[in-house]
Design a protein around this motif. Structure first.
Motif, PDB file in Angstrom:
ATOM      1  N   ALA A 167       0.825  -1.209   0.000  1.00  0.00           N
ATOM      2  CA  ALA A 167       0.000   0.000   0.000  1.00  0.00           C
ATOM      3  C   ALA A 167       0.861   1.261   0.000  1.00  0.00           C
ATOM      4  CB  ALA A 167      -0.924  -0.001   1.210  1.00  0.00           C
ATOM      5  N   THR A 168       1.965   1.238   0.733  1.00  0.00           N
ATOM      6  CA  THR A 168       2.850   2.408   0.765  1.00  0.00           C
ATOM      7  C   THR A 168       3.431   2.698  -0.609  1.00  0.00           C
ATOM      8  OG1 THR A 168       3.407   1.985   3.084  1.00  0.00           O
ATOM      9  CG2 THR A 168       4.920   3.376   1.828  1.00  0.00           C
ATOM     10  N   VAL A 169       3.847   1.647  -1.291  1.00  0.00           N
ATOM     11  CA  VAL A 169       4.398   1.831  -2.637  1.00  0.00           C
ATOM     12  C   VAL A 169       3.317   2.310  -3.596  1.00  0.00           C
ATOM     13  CG1 VAL A 169       5.432   0.639  -4.603  1.00  0.00           C
ATOM     14  CG2 VAL A 169       6.265   0.182  -2.288  1.00  0.00           C
ATOM     15  N   LEU A 170       2.134   1.718  -3.519  1.00  0.00           N
ATOM     16  CA  LEU A 170       1.035   2.150  -4.386  1.00  0.00           C
ATOM     17  C   LEU A 170       0.713   3.622  -4.164  1.00  0.00           C
ATOM     18  CD1 LEU A 170      -1.405  -0.899  -4.116  1.00  0.00           C
ATOM     19  CD2 LEU A 170      -0.072  -0.230  -6.123  1.00  0.00           C
ATOM     20  N   GLN A 171       0.734   4.037  -2.918  1.00  0.00           N
ATOM     21  CA  GLN A 171       0.440   5.437  -2.620  1.00  0.00           C
ATOM     22  C   GLN A 171       1.439   6.373  -3.297  1.00  0.00           C
ATOM     23  OE1 GLN A 171       0.197   6.315   1.552  1.00  0.00           O
ATOM     24  NE2 GLN A 171      -0.636   8.351   1.221  1.00  0.00           N
ATOM     25  N   HIS A 172       2.709   6.007  -3.255  1.00  0.00           N
ATOM     26  CA  HIS A 172       3.725   6.823  -3.926  1.00  0.00           C
ATOM     27  C   HIS A 172       3.495   6.864  -5.441  1.00  0.00           C
ATOM     28  CE1 HIS A 172       6.363   7.940  -0.644  1.00  0.00           C
ATOM     29  NE2 HIS A 172       6.355   6.696  -0.186  1.00  0.00           N
ATOM     30  N   LEU A 173       3.173   5.707  -6.011  1.00  0.00           N
ATOM     31  CA  LEU A 173       2.977   5.657  -7.465  1.00  0.00           C
ATOM     32  C   LEU A 173       1.764   6.484  -7.890  1.00  0.00           C
ATOM     33  CD1 LEU A 173       3.730   1.877  -8.110  1.00  0.00           C
ATOM     34  CD2 LEU A 173       5.246   3.822  -8.457  1.00  0.00           C
ATOM     35  N   VAL A 174       0.715   6.454  -7.092  1.00  0.00           N
ATOM     36  CA  VAL A 174      -0.468   7.256  -7.400  1.00  0.00           C
ATOM     37  C   VAL A 174      -0.126   8.746  -7.311  1.00  0.00           C
ATOM     38  CG1 VAL A 174      -2.768   7.890  -6.590  1.00  0.00           C
ATOM     39  CG2 VAL A 174      -2.129   5.481  -6.751  1.00  0.00           C
ATOM     40  N   ARG A 175       0.591   9.132  -6.274  1.00  0.00           N
ATOM     41  CA  ARG A 175       0.985  10.537  -6.126  1.00  0.00           C
ATOM     42  C   ARG A 175       1.850  11.000  -7.292  1.00  0.00           C
ATOM     43  NH1 ARG A 175       3.838  11.067  -0.525  1.00  0.00           N
ATOM     44  NH2 ARG A 175       4.284  13.129  -1.422  1.00  0.00           N
ATOM     45  N   GLU A 176       2.650  10.079  -7.825  1.00  0.00           N
ATOM     46  CA  GLU A 176       3.524  10.410  -8.957  1.00  0.00           C
ATOM     47  C   GLU A 176       2.807  10.294 -10.296  1.00  0.00           C
ATOM     48  OE1 GLU A 176       6.518   7.540  -8.223  1.00  0.00           O
ATOM     49  OE2 GLU A 176       7.343   8.594  -6.473  1.00  0.00           O
ATOM     50  N   GLU A 177       1.518   9.981 -10.252  1.00  0.00           N
ATOM     51  CA  GLU A 177       0.675   9.856 -11.443  1.00  0.00           C
ATOM     52  C   GLU A 177       1.200   8.789 -12.410  1.00  0.00           C
ATOM     53  OE1 GLU A 177      -0.115  13.662 -13.197  1.00  0.00           O
ATOM     54  OE2 GLU A 177      -1.288  14.330 -11.478  1.00  0.00           O
ATOM     55  N   ARG A 178       1.637   7.678 -11.829  1.00  0.00           N
ATOM     56  CA  ARG A 178       2.043   6.535 -12.657  1.00  0.00           C
ATOM     57  C   ARG A 178       0.801   5.804 -13.163  1.00  0.00           C
ATOM     58  NH1 ARG A 178       7.666   7.263 -13.146  1.00  0.00           N
ATOM     59  NH2 ARG A 178       8.423   7.945 -11.113  1.00  0.00           N
ATOM     60  N   GLU A 179       0.999   5.022 -14.204  1.00  0.00           N
ATOM     61  CA  GLU A 179      -0.105   4.230 -14.768  1.00  0.00           C
ATOM     62  C   GLU A 179      -0.207   2.918 -13.993  1.00  0.00           C
ATOM     63  OE1 GLU A 179      -2.288   5.115 -16.837  1.00  0.00           O
ATOM     64  OE2 GLU A 179      -1.464   6.928 -17.742  1.00  0.00           O
ATOM     65  N   ILE A 180      -0.828   3.013 -12.826  1.00  0.00           N
ATOM     66  CA  ILE A 180      -0.965   1.861 -11.937  1.00  0.00           C
ATOM     67  C   ILE A 180      -2.415   1.742 -11.496  1.00  0.00           C
ATOM     68  CG2 ILE A 180      -0.418   3.242  -9.880  1.00  0.00           C
ATOM     69  CD1 ILE A 180       0.723  -0.406 -10.377  1.00  0.00           C
ATOM     70  N   ALA A 181      -2.883   0.510 -11.333  1.00  0.00           N
ATOM     71  CA  ALA A 181      -4.219   0.257 -10.798  1.00  0.00           C
ATOM     72  C   ALA A 181      -4.121  -0.927  -9.840  1.00  0.00           C
ATOM     73  CB  ALA A 181      -5.223  -0.031 -11.915  1.00  0.00           C
ATOM     74  N   PHE A 182      -4.993  -0.923  -8.862  1.00  0.00           N
ATOM     75  CA  PHE A 182      -5.013  -1.988  -7.864  1.00  0.00           C
ATOM     76  C   PHE A 182      -6.454  -2.389  -7.589  1.00  0.00           C
ATOM     77  CE2 PHE A 182      -5.843  -3.021  -3.397  1.00  0.00           C
ATOM     78  CZ  PHE A 182      -5.078  -4.164  -3.260  1.00  0.00           C
ATOM     79  N   VAL A 183      -6.717  -3.696  -7.593  1.00  0.00           N
ATOM     80  CA  VAL A 183      -8.041  -4.222  -7.230  1.00  0.00           C
ATOM     81  C   VAL A 183      -7.821  -5.377  -6.260  1.00  0.00           C
ATOM     82  CG1 VAL A 183     -10.205  -5.222  -8.008  1.00  0.00           C
ATOM     83  CG2 VAL A 183      -9.001  -3.592  -9.470  1.00  0.00           C
ATOM     84  N   GLY A 184      -8.453  -5.284  -5.083  1.00  0.00           N
ATOM     85  CA  GLY A 184      -8.351  -6.341  -4.086  1.00  0.00           C
ATOM     86  C   GLY A 184      -9.721  -6.900  -3.758  1.00  0.00           C
ATOM     87  N   ALA A 185      -9.732  -8.082  -3.142  1.00  0.00           N
ATOM     88  CA  ALA A 185     -10.988  -8.733  -2.777  1.00  0.00           C
ATOM     89  C   ALA A 185     -10.807  -9.521  -1.498  1.00  0.00           C
ATOM     90  CB  ALA A 185     -11.459  -9.660  -3.901  1.00  0.00           C
ATOM     91  N   GLY A 186     -11.883  -9.590  -0.711  1.00  0.00           N
ATOM     92  CA  GLY A 186     -11.827 -10.369   0.523  1.00  0.00           C
ATOM     93  C   GLY A 186     -13.162 -10.384   1.223  1.00  0.00           C
ATOM     94  N   LEU A 187     -13.265 -11.219   2.241  1.00  0.00           N
ATOM     95  CA  LEU A 187     -14.460 -11.251   3.063  1.00  0.00           C
ATOM     96  C   LEU A 187     -14.606  -9.922   3.790  1.00  0.00           C
ATOM     97  CD1 LEU A 187     -14.031 -14.810   4.588  1.00  0.00           C
ATOM     98  CD2 LEU A 187     -15.694 -14.142   2.847  1.00  0.00           C
ATOM     99  N   PRO A 188     -15.825  -9.465   4.037  1.00  0.00           N
ATOM    100  CA  PRO A 188     -16.020  -8.144   4.648  1.00  0.00           C
ATOM    101  C   PRO A 188     -15.267  -7.965   5.958  1.00  0.00           C
ATOM    102  CG  PRO A 188     -18.104  -9.021   3.862  1.00  0.00           C
ATOM    103  CD  PRO A 188     -17.105 -10.129   3.713  1.00  0.00           C
ATOM    104  N   SER A 189     -15.347  -8.953   6.847  1.00  0.00           N
ATOM    105  CA  SER A 189     -14.680  -8.814   8.141  1.00  0.00           C
ATOM    106  C   SER A 189     -13.176  -8.757   7.987  1.00  0.00           C
ATOM    107  CB  SER A 189     -15.077  -9.975   9.057  1.00  0.00           C
ATOM    108  OG  SER A 189     -14.772 -11.218   8.446  1.00  0.00           O
ATOM    109  N   ALA A 190     -12.634  -9.515   7.043  1.00  0.00           N
ATOM    110  CA  ALA A 190     -11.184  -9.517   6.825  1.00  0.00           C
ATOM    111  C   ALA A 190     -10.713  -8.188   6.253  1.00  0.00           C
ATOM    112  CB  ALA A 190     -10.799 -10.662   5.894  1.00  0.00           C
ATOM    113  N   VAL A 191     -11.439  -7.665   5.282  1.00  0.00           N
ATOM    114  CA  VAL A 191     -11.063  -6.379   4.687  1.00  0.00           C
ATOM    115  C   VAL A 191     -11.189  -5.261   5.712  1.00  0.00           C
ATOM    116  CG1 VAL A 191     -11.702  -4.660   2.954  1.00  0.00           C
ATOM    117  CG2 VAL A 191     -11.611  -7.089   2.336  1.00  0.00           C
ATOM    118  N   SER A 192     -12.240  -5.294   6.514  1.00  0.00           N
ATOM    119  CA  SER A 192     -12.411  -4.263   7.541  1.00  0.00           C
ATOM    120  C   SER A 192     -11.267  -4.288   8.544  1.00  0.00           C
ATOM    121  CB  SER A 192     -13.740  -4.461   8.275  1.00  0.00           C
ATOM    122  OG  SER A 192     -14.831  -4.227   7.411  1.00  0.00           O
TER     123      SER A 192
END
Length: 389
Positions: A167-192
Protein backbone atom coordinates in the motif's frame (compact mmCIF):
# COMPACT_ATOMS: atom_id res chain seq x y z
CA UNK A 1 -24.04 -34.87 -25.72
CA UNK A 2 -22.97 -31.32 -25.00
CA UNK A 3 -20.80 -30.55 -21.99
CA UNK A 4 -22.44 -29.09 -18.90
CA UNK A 5 -22.04 -25.31 -19.39
CA UNK A 6 -22.27 -24.33 -15.72
CA UNK A 7 -19.21 -23.91 -13.52
CA UNK A 8 -19.97 -24.29 -9.79
CA UNK A 9 -16.33 -23.96 -8.74
CA UNK A 10 -15.10 -21.07 -6.61
CA UNK A 11 -13.00 -18.60 -8.58
CA UNK A 12 -14.02 -19.93 -12.00
CA UNK A 13 -15.80 -17.41 -14.19
CA UNK A 14 -19.35 -18.37 -15.16
CA UNK A 15 -20.38 -18.75 -18.80
CA UNK A 16 -22.43 -15.56 -18.46
CA UNK A 17 -21.68 -12.98 -15.77
CA UNK A 18 -24.74 -10.96 -14.79
CA UNK A 19 -25.48 -8.22 -12.31
CA UNK A 20 -22.02 -6.67 -12.28
CA UNK A 21 -21.90 -4.67 -15.51
CA UNK A 22 -22.04 -1.27 -13.78
CA UNK A 23 -19.03 -2.10 -11.62
CA UNK A 24 -17.06 -3.38 -14.60
CA UNK A 25 -17.95 -0.30 -16.64
CA UNK A 26 -16.68 1.89 -13.79
CA UNK A 27 -13.37 0.05 -13.80
CA UNK A 28 -12.86 0.45 -17.55
CA UNK A 29 -13.73 4.14 -17.29
CA UNK A 30 -11.11 4.53 -14.56
CA UNK A 31 -8.43 3.04 -16.79
CA UNK A 32 -9.44 5.37 -19.60
CA UNK A 33 -9.67 8.46 -17.36
CA UNK A 34 -6.01 8.31 -16.41
CA UNK A 35 -4.02 8.60 -13.17
CA UNK A 36 -6.07 9.82 -10.26
CA UNK A 37 -9.33 8.22 -11.35
CA UNK A 38 -10.88 6.79 -8.16
CA UNK A 39 -11.76 3.43 -9.69
CA UNK A 40 -8.08 2.66 -10.18
CA UNK A 41 -7.98 1.64 -6.51
CA UNK A 42 -10.89 -0.71 -5.82
CA UNK A 43 -11.87 -3.25 -3.18
CA UNK A 44 -14.58 -5.89 -3.63
CA UNK A 45 -16.09 -7.46 -0.52
CA UNK A 46 -18.83 -9.99 0.01
CA UNK A 47 -19.70 -13.28 1.64
CA UNK A 48 -18.51 -16.56 0.19
CA UNK A 49 -19.99 -17.27 -3.20
CA UNK A 50 -20.86 -13.68 -4.12
CA UNK A 51 -18.31 -13.62 -6.92
CA UNK A 52 -15.29 -11.73 -5.55
CA UNK A 53 -12.68 -13.82 -7.34
CA UNK A 54 -14.79 -13.82 -10.49
CA UNK A 55 -14.75 -10.01 -10.39
CA UNK A 56 -10.96 -10.10 -10.20
CA UNK A 57 -10.92 -12.39 -13.24
CA UNK A 58 -13.14 -9.98 -15.12
CA UNK A 59 -11.20 -6.80 -14.32
CA UNK A 60 -7.98 -8.57 -15.28
CA UNK A 61 -9.45 -9.52 -18.67
CA UNK A 62 -10.75 -5.98 -19.19
CA UNK A 63 -7.36 -4.49 -18.36
CA UNK A 64 -5.62 -6.81 -20.80
CA UNK A 65 -8.03 -5.75 -23.54
CA UNK A 66 -6.93 -2.17 -22.85
CA UNK A 67 -3.32 -3.22 -23.40
CA UNK A 68 -2.47 -3.27 -19.70
CA UNK A 69 -0.28 -5.89 -18.05
CA UNK A 70 -1.60 -7.77 -15.04
CA UNK A 71 -0.01 -9.25 -11.95
CA UNK A 72 -2.46 -11.53 -10.15
CA UNK A 73 -1.67 -12.61 -6.60
CA UNK A 74 -3.20 -13.84 -3.35
CA UNK A 75 -2.60 -12.04 -0.07
CA UNK A 76 -0.68 -14.79 1.67
CA UNK A 77 2.65 -14.88 3.46
CA UNK A 78 5.55 -14.18 1.11
CA UNK A 79 3.53 -11.81 -1.09
CA UNK A 80 6.20 -9.10 -1.40
CA UNK A 81 8.92 -11.66 -1.97
CA UNK A 82 6.93 -13.22 -4.83
CA UNK A 83 6.36 -9.81 -6.38
CA UNK A 84 10.00 -8.68 -6.30
CA UNK A 85 11.65 -12.00 -7.12
CA UNK A 86 9.20 -13.58 -9.54
CA UNK A 87 6.44 -11.44 -11.04
CA UNK A 88 8.19 -8.12 -11.55
CA UNK A 89 11.55 -9.37 -12.88
CA UNK A 90 9.67 -11.56 -15.36
CA UNK A 91 7.44 -8.67 -16.40
CA UNK A 92 10.36 -6.27 -16.83
CA UNK A 93 12.27 -8.78 -18.91
CA UNK A 94 9.20 -9.36 -21.06
CA UNK A 95 8.33 -5.73 -21.75
CA UNK A 96 11.95 -4.61 -22.20
CA UNK A 97 13.93 -7.72 -23.19
CA UNK A 98 16.91 -5.73 -24.48
CA UNK A 99 17.00 -3.25 -21.61
CA UNK A 100 18.89 -5.24 -19.02
CA UNK A 101 20.24 -8.62 -18.11
CA UNK A 102 19.25 -9.76 -14.66
CA UNK A 103 20.70 -12.76 -12.95
CA UNK A 104 21.16 -14.15 -9.46
CA UNK A 105 24.83 -13.84 -8.49
CA UNK A 106 24.65 -15.46 -5.10
CA UNK A 107 22.26 -17.07 -2.66
CA UNK A 108 22.81 -17.11 1.08
CA UNK A 109 19.42 -18.69 1.89
CA UNK A 110 16.88 -20.81 -0.03
CA UNK A 111 15.07 -18.91 -2.77
CA UNK A 112 11.83 -17.42 -1.49
CA UNK A 113 13.34 -16.77 1.95
CA UNK A 114 15.55 -13.85 1.00
CA UNK A 115 19.29 -13.93 0.73
CA UNK A 116 19.61 -13.63 -3.05
CA UNK A 117 22.09 -11.10 -4.49
CA UNK A 118 21.06 -9.53 -7.78
CA UNK A 119 23.23 -8.11 -10.57
CA UNK A 120 21.83 -5.87 -13.29
CA UNK A 121 23.10 -3.97 -16.28
CA UNK A 122 22.19 -1.51 -18.99
CA UNK A 123 18.87 0.31 -19.26
CA UNK A 124 17.07 -0.34 -15.97
CA UNK A 125 17.69 -1.75 -12.53
CA UNK A 126 15.85 -4.90 -11.54
CA UNK A 127 16.52 -5.22 -7.83
CA UNK A 128 14.58 -6.81 -4.98
CA UNK A 129 12.89 -3.51 -4.13
CA UNK A 130 9.17 -3.27 -4.72
CA UNK A 131 9.00 0.44 -5.44
CA UNK A 132 11.97 0.34 -7.83
CA UNK A 133 10.50 -2.46 -9.88
CA UNK A 134 6.92 -1.18 -9.95
CA UNK A 135 8.11 2.28 -10.99
CA UNK A 136 10.22 0.83 -13.79
CA UNK A 137 7.35 -1.34 -15.02
CA UNK A 138 4.86 1.56 -14.98
CA UNK A 139 7.28 3.83 -16.86
CA UNK A 140 7.98 1.25 -19.54
CA UNK A 141 4.30 0.46 -20.02
CA UNK A 142 3.32 4.14 -20.09
CA UNK A 143 5.62 4.56 -23.05
CA UNK A 144 3.38 2.12 -24.88
CA UNK A 145 0.16 3.81 -23.74
CA UNK A 146 -0.62 1.16 -21.16
CA UNK A 147 -0.22 0.50 -17.45
CA UNK A 148 0.02 -2.16 -14.77
CA UNK A 149 -2.84 -3.72 -12.80
CA UNK A 150 -2.10 -5.53 -9.54
CA UNK A 151 -4.89 -7.73 -8.15
CA UNK A 152 -4.91 -9.32 -4.70
CA UNK A 153 -7.39 -11.99 -3.68
CA UNK A 154 -8.26 -13.13 -0.15
CA UNK A 155 -7.08 -9.98 1.60
CA UNK A 156 -6.63 -10.80 5.27
CA UNK A 157 -5.23 -9.18 8.41
CA UNK A 158 -2.70 -12.01 8.86
CA UNK A 159 -0.51 -10.42 6.18
CA UNK A 160 -0.92 -6.81 7.27
CA UNK A 161 2.88 -6.13 7.38
CA UNK A 162 3.22 -7.07 3.71
CA UNK A 163 0.06 -5.23 2.76
CA UNK A 164 1.50 -2.14 4.42
CA UNK A 165 4.52 -2.31 2.13
CA UNK A 166 2.39 -2.80 -0.96
CA UNK A 167 0.00 0.00 0.00
CA UNK A 168 2.85 2.41 0.77
CA UNK A 169 4.40 1.83 -2.64
CA UNK A 170 1.03 2.15 -4.39
CA UNK A 171 0.44 5.44 -2.62
CA UNK A 172 3.73 6.82 -3.93
CA UNK A 173 2.98 5.66 -7.46
CA UNK A 174 -0.47 7.26 -7.40
CA UNK A 175 0.99 10.54 -6.13
CA UNK A 176 3.52 10.41 -8.96
CA UNK A 177 0.67 9.86 -11.44
CA UNK A 178 2.04 6.53 -12.66
CA UNK A 179 -0.11 4.23 -14.77
CA UNK A 180 -0.96 1.86 -11.94
CA UNK A 181 -4.22 0.26 -10.80
CA UNK A 182 -5.01 -1.99 -7.86
CA UNK A 183 -8.04 -4.22 -7.23
CA UNK A 184 -8.35 -6.34 -4.09
CA UNK A 185 -10.99 -8.73 -2.78
CA UNK A 186 -11.83 -10.37 0.52
CA UNK A 187 -14.46 -11.25 3.06
CA UNK A 188 -16.02 -8.14 4.65
CA UNK A 189 -14.68 -8.81 8.14
CA UNK A 190 -11.18 -9.52 6.83
CA UNK A 191 -11.06 -6.38 4.69
CA UNK A 192 -12.41 -4.26 7.54
CA UNK A 193 -9.71 -5.60 9.87
CA UNK A 194 -7.05 -4.65 7.31
CA UNK A 195 -8.46 -1.17 6.76
CA UNK A 196 -8.48 -0.52 10.50
CA UNK A 197 -4.68 -0.69 10.52
CA UNK A 198 -3.22 2.76 11.23
CA UNK A 199 -0.68 2.51 8.39
CA UNK A 200 -3.12 1.36 5.72
CA UNK A 201 -5.12 4.58 5.57
CA UNK A 202 -4.39 4.85 1.83
CA UNK A 203 -6.53 1.79 1.09
CA UNK A 204 -9.43 3.30 3.04
CA UNK A 205 -9.79 5.78 0.20
CA UNK A 206 -10.18 3.02 -2.39
CA UNK A 207 -13.57 2.51 -4.01
CA UNK A 208 -15.22 -0.23 -1.94
CA UNK A 209 -18.04 -2.32 -3.38
CA UNK A 210 -20.04 -4.92 -1.51
CA UNK A 211 -21.17 -7.67 -3.88
CA UNK A 212 -24.76 -8.49 -3.08
CA UNK A 213 -27.53 -10.53 -4.75
CA UNK A 214 -28.22 -10.36 -8.47
CA UNK A 215 -31.69 -9.33 -9.70
CA UNK A 216 -33.80 -12.40 -10.47
CA UNK A 217 -34.57 -11.47 -14.12
CA UNK A 218 -30.82 -11.33 -14.74
CA UNK A 219 -30.40 -14.66 -12.95
CA UNK A 220 -32.99 -16.22 -15.26
CA UNK A 221 -30.96 -14.97 -18.22
CA UNK A 222 -27.77 -16.43 -16.70
CA UNK A 223 -29.51 -19.83 -16.53
CA UNK A 224 -31.30 -19.70 -19.89
CA UNK A 225 -28.53 -18.51 -22.20
CA UNK A 226 -25.88 -21.16 -21.35
CA UNK A 227 -28.51 -23.89 -21.77
CA UNK A 228 -29.60 -22.51 -25.15
CA UNK A 229 -26.00 -22.04 -26.33
CA UNK A 230 -25.50 -25.74 -25.63
CA UNK A 231 -28.47 -26.58 -27.89
CA UNK A 232 -30.96 -27.37 -25.15
CA UNK A 233 -34.11 -25.50 -24.11
CA UNK A 234 -35.68 -24.35 -20.87
CA UNK A 235 -39.10 -22.70 -20.71
CA UNK A 236 -39.20 -19.14 -19.32
CA UNK A 237 -41.35 -20.15 -16.36
CA UNK A 238 -38.87 -22.91 -15.43
CA UNK A 239 -35.93 -20.54 -15.72
CA UNK A 240 -37.83 -18.14 -13.46
CA UNK A 241 -38.42 -20.93 -10.94
CA UNK A 242 -34.70 -21.79 -10.94
CA UNK A 243 -33.82 -18.11 -10.57
CA UNK A 244 -36.16 -17.73 -7.60
CA UNK A 245 -34.48 -20.69 -5.90
CA UNK A 246 -31.06 -19.00 -6.12
CA UNK A 247 -32.18 -15.97 -4.12
CA UNK A 248 -29.89 -14.01 -6.44
CA UNK A 249 -26.83 -15.63 -4.85
CA UNK A 250 -24.17 -15.83 -7.62
CA UNK A 251 -22.58 -19.17 -6.70
CA UNK A 252 -26.00 -20.78 -6.42
CA UNK A 253 -26.78 -19.71 -10.00
CA UNK A 254 -24.00 -21.99 -11.22
CA UNK A 255 -24.74 -24.75 -8.71
CA UNK A 256 -28.44 -24.96 -9.54
CA UNK A 257 -27.81 -24.66 -13.27
CA UNK A 258 -25.23 -27.42 -13.05
CA UNK A 259 -27.54 -29.83 -11.24
CA UNK A 260 -30.53 -29.02 -13.45
CA UNK A 261 -28.42 -29.90 -16.49
CA UNK A 262 -27.26 -33.17 -14.93
CA UNK A 263 -30.76 -34.59 -14.47
CA UNK A 264 -31.38 -35.59 -18.09
CA UNK A 265 -28.47 -34.22 -20.13
CA UNK A 266 -29.48 -36.15 -23.27
CA UNK A 267 -32.96 -34.61 -23.39
CA UNK A 268 -33.19 -31.40 -25.35
CA UNK A 269 -35.96 -29.90 -23.22
CA UNK A 270 -35.39 -29.27 -19.52
CA UNK A 271 -38.45 -30.44 -17.60
CA UNK A 272 -40.09 -29.16 -14.45
CA UNK A 273 -38.93 -32.31 -12.64
CA UNK A 274 -35.36 -31.58 -13.77
CA UNK A 275 -35.58 -28.11 -12.26
CA UNK A 276 -36.98 -29.27 -8.94
CA UNK A 277 -34.50 -32.13 -8.62
CA UNK A 278 -31.65 -29.79 -9.54
CA UNK A 279 -32.69 -27.31 -6.86
CA UNK A 280 -32.78 -30.03 -4.21
CA UNK A 281 -29.36 -31.36 -5.21
CA UNK A 282 -27.84 -27.88 -5.27
CA UNK A 283 -29.20 -27.00 -1.83
CA UNK A 284 -27.67 -30.18 -0.44
CA UNK A 285 -24.25 -29.30 -1.86
CA UNK A 286 -24.47 -25.66 -0.81
CA UNK A 287 -24.29 -26.64 2.84
CA UNK A 288 -20.87 -28.29 2.62
CA UNK A 289 -19.46 -25.86 0.07
CA UNK A 290 -20.59 -22.55 1.58
CA UNK A 291 -22.51 -22.71 4.84
CA UNK A 292 -20.14 -25.00 6.72
CA UNK A 293 -16.99 -22.93 5.93
CA UNK A 294 -18.79 -19.67 6.69
CA UNK A 295 -19.85 -20.93 10.12
CA UNK A 296 -16.41 -22.36 10.86
CA UNK A 297 -14.93 -18.83 10.86
CA UNK A 298 -17.31 -17.61 13.56
CA UNK A 299 -16.90 -17.68 17.34
CA UNK A 300 -19.29 -19.96 19.17
CA UNK A 301 -21.60 -17.22 20.44
CA UNK A 302 -22.02 -15.79 16.95
CA UNK A 303 -23.03 -19.21 15.66
CA UNK A 304 -25.45 -19.59 18.55
CA UNK A 305 -26.93 -16.20 17.65
CA UNK A 306 -27.61 -17.59 14.17
CA UNK A 307 -29.16 -20.71 15.65
CA UNK A 308 -31.48 -18.49 17.66
CA UNK A 309 -32.51 -16.76 14.44
CA UNK A 310 -33.16 -20.11 12.78
CA UNK A 311 -36.13 -20.65 15.12
CA UNK A 312 -38.07 -18.15 13.01
CA UNK A 313 -39.50 -18.82 9.57
CA UNK A 314 -38.76 -15.24 8.50
CA UNK A 315 -37.03 -12.16 9.91
CA UNK A 316 -36.12 -12.36 13.59
CA UNK A 317 -36.88 -9.81 16.28
CA UNK A 318 -33.81 -8.82 18.31
CA UNK A 319 -35.70 -9.00 21.58
CA UNK A 320 -36.65 -12.62 20.80
CA UNK A 321 -33.03 -13.49 19.99
CA UNK A 322 -31.80 -11.98 23.25
CA UNK A 323 -34.43 -13.93 25.16
CA UNK A 324 -33.46 -17.20 23.49
CA UNK A 325 -29.80 -16.55 24.27
CA UNK A 326 -30.62 -15.48 27.83
CA UNK A 327 -28.58 -12.27 27.44
CA UNK A 328 -29.42 -8.58 27.60
CA UNK A 329 -30.17 -6.48 24.52
CA UNK A 330 -26.78 -4.73 24.52
CA UNK A 331 -24.86 -7.99 24.45
CA UNK A 332 -27.02 -9.38 21.66
CA UNK A 333 -26.47 -6.17 19.68
CA UNK A 334 -22.69 -6.68 19.76
CA UNK A 335 -23.04 -9.95 17.86
CA UNK A 336 -25.68 -8.46 15.62
CA UNK A 337 -23.12 -5.88 14.46
CA UNK A 338 -20.42 -8.53 13.96
CA UNK A 339 -22.69 -10.71 11.86
CA UNK A 340 -23.86 -7.75 9.79
CA UNK A 341 -20.21 -6.85 9.15
CA UNK A 342 -19.63 -10.45 8.03
CA UNK A 343 -22.62 -10.07 5.70
CA UNK A 344 -24.29 -13.19 7.06
CA UNK A 345 -27.30 -11.22 8.33
CA UNK A 346 -28.84 -7.85 7.52
CA UNK A 347 -31.17 -5.41 9.27
CA UNK A 348 -34.69 -5.49 7.82
CA UNK A 349 -36.35 -2.83 9.88
CA UNK A 350 -35.91 -1.39 13.33
CA UNK A 351 -35.14 -4.22 15.74
CA UNK A 352 -35.32 -6.96 13.10
CA UNK A 353 -32.67 -9.00 11.23
CA UNK A 354 -32.69 -11.72 8.60
CA UNK A 355 -30.23 -14.07 6.90
CA UNK A 356 -28.49 -12.84 3.75
CA UNK A 357 -27.30 -16.24 2.50
CA UNK A 358 -29.91 -18.48 0.85
CA UNK A 359 -30.90 -21.59 2.79
CA UNK A 360 -28.66 -20.83 5.76
CA UNK A 361 -31.71 -21.04 8.03
CA UNK A 362 -32.49 -24.51 6.68
CA UNK A 363 -28.88 -25.63 7.06
CA UNK A 364 -28.77 -24.47 10.67
CA UNK A 365 -31.98 -26.30 11.45
CA UNK A 366 -30.90 -29.51 9.79
CA UNK A 367 -27.19 -29.84 10.47
CA UNK A 368 -25.78 -27.59 13.16
CA UNK A 369 -25.48 -28.36 16.87
CA UNK A 370 -22.98 -26.07 18.58
CA UNK A 371 -21.71 -25.72 22.10
CA UNK A 372 -20.94 -22.01 22.39
CA UNK A 373 -19.84 -22.41 26.01
CA UNK A 374 -16.61 -24.21 25.13
CA UNK A 375 -15.20 -21.17 23.32
CA UNK A 376 -15.90 -18.65 26.09
CA UNK A 377 -13.35 -17.66 28.75
CA UNK A 378 -14.35 -18.27 32.37
CA UNK A 379 -16.43 -15.48 33.80
CA UNK A 380 -17.31 -13.97 30.41
CA UNK A 381 -20.63 -12.14 30.49
CA UNK A 382 -21.79 -14.35 27.66
CA UNK A 383 -21.61 -17.42 29.85
CA UNK A 384 -25.35 -17.03 30.23
CA UNK A 385 -25.79 -17.93 26.57
CA UNK A 386 -27.63 -21.21 26.21
CA UNK A 387 -29.09 -23.10 23.31
CA UNK A 388 -32.68 -24.13 23.43
CA UNK A 389 -34.59 -26.63 21.39
Amino acid sequence: MARNPFTPTFGVSPPLLVGRSDLLDDFVAALEDGPGAPGRMTLYTGARGTGKTVMLNEVEDLARRQGWRVISETATEGLVNRLVREHLPALLSEIDPDGSETKVTGVSAPMGLGGAAWATSEAHEVAPALRTQLTAACDLLAGNGAGLLLTLDEIHHQVVPELREVATVLQHLVREEREIAFVGAGLPSAVSAVLNDDVLTFLRRADRHSLGPVALPEVATAITEPIEHADRRIAPELAARAAEATGGYPFLIQLIGYHIWRQQPRHRDVSGDDVEAGIVAARRRLGSLVHEPALADLPGVARTFLLAMAHDDGPSKMSDIASRLNVDANYASQYRLRLIASELIEPVGHGWVDFTMPYLRDYLREHVALDAQRELPPGDASSNVVERD
